[in-house]
Enzyme design. Structure first.
Site, short mmCIF file in Angstrom:
data_model
loop_
_atom_site.label_atom_id
_atom_site.label_comp_id
_atom_site.label_asym_id
_atom_site.label_seq_id
_atom_site.Cartn_x
_atom_site.Cartn_y
_atom_site.Cartn_z
N ASP A 1 -15.93 -15.98 42.09
CA ASP A 1 -15.56 -15.62 40.74
C ASP A 1 -15.86 -14.13 40.58
OD1 ASP A 1 -14.53 -18.18 39.60
OD2 ASP A 1 -16.34 -18.75 39.13
N LYS B 1 -19.31 -27.19 39.08
CA LYS B 1 -19.67 -25.67 39.64
C LYS B 1 -21.09 -25.63 39.82
CE LYS B 1 -16.96 -22.18 38.56
NZ LYS B 1 -15.84 -21.28 37.68
#
Ligand code: ATR
Length: 284
Positions: free
Chosen positions: A107, A70
């Site tokens: 997220d 990520k």
């Protein structure tokens, strides 16, 4: 090359065997009878660039990223959205028609949607006095929580991390007067007057010590939110439950971060419901 009519997506990480994403997206593909596939891809960090270059050829249109990709994927993408830039991580890639790779981060959306769905009365801007959030931790999950709460109009964030320097760095990056860094040793004191307490650390996770915090100064109306979901009821949430505070577990964040990605790739807004929660919990 013959084009497969199936829409292909997946998740890439190293290791990948623990990822719940194939189970989660697979559930929705089955439920909505969508001719698609979602597979796990184990790719070492040094091979990530090559793997991403091969997506169009493999006819993969969507990819989730997990640890450790990520935060390192940025140089391999053609474009990333503003939220992902601020969070400093990309968890969703979409291969566009012209083959360009577009990255974003869901997220923060997952964090906030879970909070608002679990506590429908939640308001980041609070009542007349505004709302104070205490965030424990300064890693990637903390960044998602901070960005989403700032964007949602939170009045104040007290940021507390064992390694104070990391919290200071985040405060510097966001450069927002609503963020104050507070000392780890005084964490039980700084929850006084808070409307939200969030654990973004791994403390409380299976095999980890609990987050050691005395909740007696926390208002009984404050929401206690743990992003850990294994176990679902962490020692922190047990404490909150015992006092009568509203509380939110971390499973919803996982489910709600996946929903917008699924919708983007497969064209259907999937439902997050109790059946899905049970199905995912069975795999923990
Ligand atoms: P993620 O991206 O999942 O948030 P991370 O970047 O590794 O993961 O961050 C983990 C967070 O948990 C950090 O805030 C870390 O604190 P430090 O910056 O001091 O390392 C916190 N954390 C992990 N183990 C901890 C422990 N035993 N006590 C206190 N904080 C802990």
């Amino acid at each position: 090359m013959k084009k497969d009519s199936k829409i292909k997506a997946g998740v890439v990480g190293w290791p990948i065997s623990h990822s719940l994403s194939p189970r989660l997206h697979g559930y929705w593909l089955d439920k909505y009878d969508i001719p698609g596939e979602y597979l796990p891809y184990a790719v070492k960090p040094e091979a990530l660039g090559e793997f991403l270059k091969s997506l169009a050829k493999k006819q993969i249109t969507g990819l989730n990223l997990t640890v450790p990709h990520k935060e390192i994927v940025r140089p391999f993408l053609d474009e990333i959205d503003e939220v992902a830039q601020r969070i400093g991580a990309v968890n969703v890639i979409t291969v566009q028609k012209d083959g360009r790779l577009f990255g974003r981060n869901t997220d923060g959306i997952g964090f906030l949607t879970n909070l608002k769905t679990s506590v429908p009365t939640w308001s980041s801007s609070g009542s007349s006095n505004g709302a104070v959030a205490v965030i424990i931790g300064a890693g990637g999950a903390a960044r998602a929580a901070i960005v989403s709460l700032l964007d949602d109009g939170i009045s104040e964030i007290r940021l507390i991390n064992r390694t104070r320097d990391r919290a200071e760095k985040l405060a510097e990056i966001y450069n927002d007067p609503r963020i104050t860094v507070c000392d780890w040793q005084d964490r039980s004191k700084y929850i006084s007057g808070a409307a939200l307490l969030v654990n973004t650390t791994s403390l409380g996770m299976k095999g980890q010590p609990p987050l050691d915090i005395d909740l007696s100064e926390l208002p009984l109306t404050a929401v206690v939110y743990d992003i850990v979901y294994n176990p679902l009821e962490t020692p922190l949430l047990k404490q909150a439950k015992l006092r009568g505070n509203p509380y939110v577990d971390g499973l919803g964040m996982l489910l709600y971060q996946a929903a917008p990605a699924f919708q983007g790739w497969f064209g259907r807004a999937p439902e997050v419901d109790q059946n899905l929660r049970h199905y995912i919990l069975e795999a923990l």
